[in-house]
Design a protein around this motif. Structure first.
Motif, PDB file in Angstrom:
ATOM      1  N   VAL A  32      44.308  17.679 -35.712  1.00  0.00           N
ATOM      2  CA  VAL A  32      42.882  18.163 -35.114  1.00  0.00           C
ATOM      3  C   VAL A  32      42.327  19.170 -36.222  1.00  0.00           C
ATOM      4  O   VAL A  32      42.895  20.045 -36.685  1.00  0.00           O
ATOM      5  CB  VAL A  32      43.577  19.206 -34.006  1.00  0.00           C
ATOM      6  N   VAL A  33      41.293  18.748 -36.484  1.00  0.00           N
ATOM      7  CA  VAL A  33      40.340  19.718 -37.277  1.00  0.00           C
ATOM      8  C   VAL A  33      39.102  20.265 -36.465  1.00  0.00           C
ATOM      9  O   VAL A  33      38.467  19.600 -35.723  1.00  0.00           O
ATOM     10  CB  VAL A  33      39.595  18.741 -38.246  1.00  0.00           C
ATOM     11  N   THR A  34      38.865  21.684 -36.548  1.00  0.00           N
ATOM     12  CA  THR A  34      37.948  22.394 -35.937  1.00  0.00           C
ATOM     13  C   THR A  34      36.853  22.723 -37.017  1.00  0.00           C
ATOM     14  O   THR A  34      37.303  23.121 -38.125  1.00  0.00           O
ATOM     15  CB  THR A  34      38.343  23.303 -35.007  1.00  0.00           C
ATOM     16  N   TYR A  35      35.542  22.501 -36.912  1.00  0.00           N
ATOM     17  CA  TYR A  35      34.581  22.865 -37.552  1.00  0.00           C
ATOM     18  C   TYR A  35      33.699  24.021 -36.705  1.00  0.00           C
ATOM     19  O   TYR A  35      33.657  24.042 -35.481  1.00  0.00           O
ATOM     20  CB  TYR A  35      33.525  21.812 -37.478  1.00  0.00           C
ATOM     21  N   THR A  36      33.276  25.028 -37.578  1.00  0.00           N
ATOM     22  CA  THR A  36      32.317  26.032 -36.930  1.00  0.00           C
ATOM     23  C   THR A  36      31.056  25.634 -37.713  1.00  0.00           C
ATOM     24  O   THR A  36      31.085  25.474 -38.867  1.00  0.00           O
ATOM     25  CB  THR A  36      32.887  27.598 -36.973  1.00  0.00           C
ATOM     26  N   TYR A  37      30.121  25.453 -36.871  1.00  0.00           N
ATOM     27  CA  TYR A  37      28.569  25.170 -37.534  1.00  0.00           C
ATOM     28  C   TYR A  37      27.902  26.513 -38.009  1.00  0.00           C
ATOM     29  O   TYR A  37      27.928  27.405 -37.361  1.00  0.00           O
ATOM     30  CB  TYR A  37      27.829  24.275 -36.547  1.00  0.00           C
TER      31      TYR A  37
END
Length: 97
Positions: A5-10
């Motif tokens: 699982v990869v999470t990005y913060t924009y």
């Protein structure tokens, strides 16, 4: 193959995000078609967290998972301010409905 699982913060630059989004989605769509991305989608902002994304993918290890996303247009354009990758071991349920 392991699942990650990869999470990005924009970045808060919504205008640039909107401009690059079609290319970003085409990039992830190609990874999905190739069998690496299982599912992905945006994480809307909340009072506690900025907008971002969740990407579930299959790769040999965490470095390979991040490597698959190296050419993501959002990353290339500096629109991802934080990236977290973790192995995920689902035990109940399925993403197939």
């Amino acid at each position: 193959m392991p699942t990650f699982v990869v999470t990005y913060t924009y970045s808060p630059d919504s205008e640039r995000l909107d401009t690059v989004r079609p290319e970003h989605r085409a990039f992830l769509g190609a990874l999905h078609d190739a069998g690496s991305v299982v599912v992905s989608g945006p994480l809307p902002p909340t009072a506690e967290a900025a907008a971002g994304a969740l990407i579930v993918l299959e790769a040999d290890d965490a470095d390979a998972a991040v490597g698959l996303l190296d050419d993501d247009p959002f990353r290339r354009e500096g629109l991802v301010t934080d990236l977290v990758v973790r192995e995920w071991v689902p035990v109940i349920g399925s993403l197939n409905r």
